[in-house]
Design a protein around this motif. Sequence first.
Motif, PDB file in Angstrom:
ATOM      1  N   LEU A 166       0.809  -1.220   0.000  1.00  0.00           N
ATOM      2  CA  LEU A 166       0.000   0.000   0.000  1.00  0.00           C
ATOM      3  C   LEU A 166       0.840   1.267   0.000  1.00  0.00           C
ATOM      4  O   LEU A 166       0.294   2.366  -0.135  1.00  0.00           O
ATOM      5  N   PHE A 167       2.147   1.138   0.129  1.00  0.00           N
ATOM      6  CA  PHE A 167       2.995   2.318   0.289  1.00  0.00           C
ATOM      7  C   PHE A 167       2.879   3.270  -0.895  1.00  0.00           C
ATOM      8  O   PHE A 167       2.887   4.494  -0.728  1.00  0.00           O
ATOM      9  N   GLU A 168       2.769   2.736  -2.099  1.00  0.00           N
ATOM     10  CA  GLU A 168       2.732   3.592  -3.291  1.00  0.00           C
ATOM     11  C   GLU A 168       1.434   4.383  -3.400  1.00  0.00           C
ATOM     12  O   GLU A 168       1.346   5.317  -4.210  1.00  0.00           O
ATOM     13  N   GLN A 169       0.437   4.040  -2.586  1.00  0.00           N
ATOM     14  CA  GLN A 169      -0.834   4.762  -2.625  1.00  0.00           C
ATOM     15  C   GLN A 169      -0.833   6.027  -1.773  1.00  0.00           C
ATOM     16  O   GLN A 169      -1.795   6.798  -1.809  1.00  0.00           O
ATOM     17  N   ALA A 170       0.216   6.246  -0.990  1.00  0.00           N
ATOM     18  CA  ALA A 170       0.251   7.387  -0.065  1.00  0.00           C
ATOM     19  C   ALA A 170       1.236   8.439  -0.541  1.00  0.00           C
ATOM     20  O   ALA A 170       2.301   8.123  -1.082  1.00  0.00           O
ATOM     21  N   ASP A 171       0.885   9.701  -0.325  1.00  0.00           N
ATOM     22  CA  ASP A 171       1.797  10.806  -0.622  1.00  0.00           C
ATOM     23  C   ASP A 171       2.841  10.968   0.475  1.00  0.00           C
ATOM     24  O   ASP A 171       3.915  11.508   0.237  1.00  0.00           O
ATOM     25  N   LEU A 172       2.508  10.518   1.685  1.00  0.00           N
ATOM     26  CA  LEU A 172       3.411  10.620   2.829  1.00  0.00           C
ATOM     27  C   LEU A 172       3.271   9.367   3.674  1.00  0.00           C
ATOM     28  O   LEU A 172       2.157   8.975   4.035  1.00  0.00           O
ATOM     29  N   LEU A 173       4.408   8.730   3.989  1.00  0.00           N
ATOM     30  CA  LEU A 173       4.442   7.567   4.869  1.00  0.00           C
ATOM     31  C   LEU A 173       5.062   7.971   6.198  1.00  0.00           C
ATOM     32  O   LEU A 173       6.112   8.626   6.228  1.00  0.00           O
ATOM     33  N   LEU A 174       4.426   7.570   7.295  1.00  0.00           N
ATOM     34  CA  LEU A 174       4.884   7.918   8.637  1.00  0.00           C
ATOM     35  C   LEU A 174       5.227   6.631   9.389  1.00  0.00           C
ATOM     36  O   LEU A 174       4.341   5.920   9.866  1.00  0.00           O
ATOM     37  N   PHE A 175       6.516   6.315   9.468  1.00  0.00           N
ATOM     38  CA  PHE A 175       6.964   5.067  10.069  1.00  0.00           C
ATOM     39  C   PHE A 175       7.323   5.263  11.537  1.00  0.00           C
ATOM     40  O   PHE A 175       7.741   6.341  11.963  1.00  0.00           O
ATOM     41  N   SER A 176       7.228   4.172  12.296  1.00  0.00           N
ATOM     42  CA  SER A 176       7.656   4.154  13.691  1.00  0.00           C
ATOM     43  C   SER A 176       8.952   3.361  13.820  1.00  0.00           C
ATOM     44  O   SER A 176       9.315   2.564  12.948  1.00  0.00           O
ATOM     45  N   ARG A 177       9.635   3.565  14.941  1.00  0.00           N
ATOM     46  CA  ARG A 177      10.831   2.773  15.234  1.00  0.00           C
ATOM     47  C   ARG A 177      10.485   1.292  15.332  1.00  0.00           C
ATOM     48  O   ARG A 177      11.256   0.440  14.866  1.00  0.00           O
ATOM     49  N   ASP A 178       9.335   0.960  15.939  1.00  0.00           N
ATOM     50  CA  ASP A 178       8.948  -0.444  16.083  1.00  0.00           C
ATOM     51  C   ASP A 178       8.845  -1.127  14.729  1.00  0.00           C
ATOM     52  O   ASP A 178       9.287  -2.268  14.560  1.00  0.00           O
ATOM     53  N   TYR A 179       8.251  -0.440  13.751  1.00  0.00           N
ATOM     54  CA  TYR A 179       8.137  -1.031  12.422  1.00  0.00           C
ATOM     55  C   TYR A 179       9.517  -1.226  11.802  1.00  0.00           C
ATOM     56  O   TYR A 179       9.823  -2.288  11.252  1.00  0.00           O
ATOM     57  N   ALA A 180      10.357  -0.193  11.890  1.00  0.00           N
ATOM     58  CA  ALA A 180      11.690  -0.277  11.289  1.00  0.00           C
ATOM     59  C   ALA A 180      12.491  -1.439  11.874  1.00  0.00           C
ATOM     60  O   ALA A 180      13.118  -2.220  11.141  1.00  0.00           O
ATOM     61  N   MET A 181      12.452  -1.592  13.198  1.00  0.00           N
ATOM     62  CA  MET A 181      13.219  -2.655  13.846  1.00  0.00           C
ATOM     63  C   MET A 181      12.657  -4.024  13.491  1.00  0.00           C
ATOM     64  O   MET A 181      13.409  -4.996  13.335  1.00  0.00           O
ATOM     65  N   PRO A 196      11.620   3.056  -2.320  1.00  0.00           N
ATOM     66  CA  PRO A 196      11.788   3.418  -3.727  1.00  0.00           C
ATOM     67  C   PRO A 196      12.056   4.914  -3.887  1.00  0.00           C
ATOM     68  O   PRO A 196      11.612   5.731  -3.072  1.00  0.00           O
ATOM     69  N   GLN A 197      12.763   5.259  -4.939  1.00  0.00           N
ATOM     70  CA  GLN A 197      13.109   6.650  -5.189  1.00  0.00           C
ATOM     71  C   GLN A 197      11.842   7.496  -5.346  1.00  0.00           C
ATOM     72  O   GLN A 197      10.884   7.089  -5.983  1.00  0.00           O
ATOM     73  N   GLY A 198      11.863   8.669  -4.748  1.00  0.00           N
ATOM     74  CA  GLY A 198      10.739   9.588  -4.860  1.00  0.00           C
ATOM     75  C   GLY A 198       9.719   9.492  -3.745  1.00  0.00           C
ATOM     76  O   GLY A 198       8.844  10.347  -3.630  1.00  0.00           O
ATOM     77  N   VAL A 199       9.816   8.452  -2.891  1.00  0.00           N
ATOM     78  CA  VAL A 199       8.882   8.302  -1.777  1.00  0.00           C
ATOM     79  C   VAL A 199       9.188   9.362  -0.712  1.00  0.00           C
ATOM     80  O   VAL A 199      10.345   9.629  -0.392  1.00  0.00           O
ATOM     81  N   VAL A 200       8.139   9.977  -0.184  1.00  0.00           N
ATOM     82  CA  VAL A 200       8.275  10.949   0.905  1.00  0.00           C
ATOM     83  C   VAL A 200       7.851  10.262   2.198  1.00  0.00           C
ATOM     84  O   VAL A 200       6.743   9.718   2.280  1.00  0.00           O
ATOM     85  N   ALA A 201       8.735  10.261   3.191  1.00  0.00           N
ATOM     86  CA  ALA A 201       8.454   9.496   4.406  1.00  0.00           C
ATOM     87  C   ALA A 201       9.217  10.064   5.587  1.00  0.00           C
ATOM     88  O   ALA A 201      10.211  10.780   5.435  1.00  0.00           O
ATOM     89  N   SER A 202       8.737   9.710   6.782  1.00  0.00           N
ATOM     90  CA  SER A 202       9.428  10.051   8.021  1.00  0.00           C
ATOM     91  C   SER A 202       9.519   8.804   8.869  1.00  0.00           C
ATOM     92  O   SER A 202       8.786   7.824   8.669  1.00  0.00           O
ATOM     93  N   CYS A 203      10.427   8.827   9.835  1.00  0.00           N
ATOM     94  CA  CYS A 203      10.545   7.723  10.793  1.00  0.00           C
ATOM     95  C   CYS A 203      11.012   8.296  12.123  1.00  0.00           C
ATOM     96  O   CYS A 203      12.077   8.918  12.195  1.00  0.00           O
ATOM     97  N   THR A 204      10.219   8.109  13.154  1.00  0.00           N
ATOM     98  CA  THR A 204      10.590   8.584  14.494  1.00  0.00           C
ATOM     99  C   THR A 204      11.464   7.550  15.174  1.00  0.00           C
ATOM    100  O   THR A 204      11.344   6.341  14.918  1.00  0.00           O
ATOM    101  N   TRP A 205      12.328   8.039  16.092  1.00  0.00           N
ATOM    102  CA  TRP A 205      13.249   7.126  16.779  1.00  0.00           C
ATOM    103  C   TRP A 205      13.449   7.570  18.225  1.00  0.00           C
ATOM    104  O   TRP A 205      14.563   7.730  18.702  1.00  0.00           O
ATOM    105  N   GLY A 206      12.336   7.752  18.934  1.00  0.00           N
ATOM    106  CA  GLY A 206      12.391   8.038  20.357  1.00  0.00           C
ATOM    107  C   GLY A 206      13.210   9.265  20.688  1.00  0.00           C
ATOM    108  O   GLY A 206      13.061  10.326  20.065  1.00  0.00           O
ATOM    109  N   ALA A 207      14.092   9.132  21.658  1.00  0.00           N
ATOM    110  CA  ALA A 207      14.880  10.253  22.157  1.00  0.00           C
ATOM    111  C   ALA A 207      15.874  10.785  21.129  1.00  0.00           C
ATOM    112  O   ALA A 207      16.441  11.869  21.313  1.00  0.00           O
ATOM    113  N   GLN A 208      16.097  10.043  20.040  1.00  0.00           N
ATOM    114  CA  GLN A 208      17.011  10.510  19.000  1.00  0.00           C
ATOM    115  C   GLN A 208      16.338  11.449  18.009  1.00  0.00           C
ATOM    116  O   GLN A 208      16.996  12.008  17.135  1.00  0.00           O
TER     117      GLN A 208
END
Length: 279
Positions: A166-181, A196-208
């Motif tokens: 479903l990632f390609e259906q979103a203009d913005l992806l908001l990831f968590s540390r839990d998902y990344a790990m 993929p190139q051109g994807v706009v996304a963020s990923c939070t990482w707690g205190a970092q």
Amino acid sequence: MCVGIATLDIINRVQAYPAEDTEVRALAQSQRLGGNAANTAVVLAQLGAQASWVGNLAQPAEIIERGFAHYGVDASLAVRIAGAAVPTSYILLSEATGSRSIVHYRDLPEYRAEDFLALDLSSFDWVHFEGRAVDQLGPMLEHARDLSGLTVSLEVEKPREGIQALFEQADLLLFSRDYAMAQGFVDAMGLLRSLPQGVVASCTWGAQGAWAIGHDGRVLHSAPPPLDSVVDTLGAGDVFNAALIHALGRGRTMEQALPEAVGLASSQCTREGLELDGA
């Protein structure tokens, strides 16, 4: 519009996490509206957006309904299910660390794609989806993405089967540390650079803090400001998501929006609840 779940949060504040098979007295207890999409809508409303929440709402659910009304979140488009069990999160907040542990109980059907497809979205400019019930989420994302002028964001907090499709259906992806790990990444940058190139996304990482990647492939990082104390991390990710959506929706660049979102989420950890400072 924020699409997802709304829960009743029962929060027990304790001095420190109890060991197994022990008894501890709570320092305080509170009950309030919770759930990722619901929290995001509440923060967006406090930031000045005309926010709506959509999902299945068990009836009766007085605390949830009062919470939406208090913050000015429109829940009129929700599907109300009489006699259903209210999803409930039982939360321990540690006074020693400010961290939280959650036991979630849910016996409520997932929000259906057919209910979402029946909505008139012409008055909205952004639809944010909580990443759950992938089989229902797919048609909803596709429908929203096909509407001209509508921006679509997707929160990816947990590694749900099939959600990557479903990632390609979103203009913005908001990831968590839990998902990344869970995907085997040791840091946010690794996850973002795997997209993929051109994807706009963020990923939070707690205190970092948080990382983000834009259309140009450049990875940005924003560290949180020093905090005197951490009181309550519950909902910090939802505050970040709402602040980032709000900033980008006002035309801010990712380079401008990312530190705004990290700063608001960090400052929220210094006080209890999702009542923004000055709200």
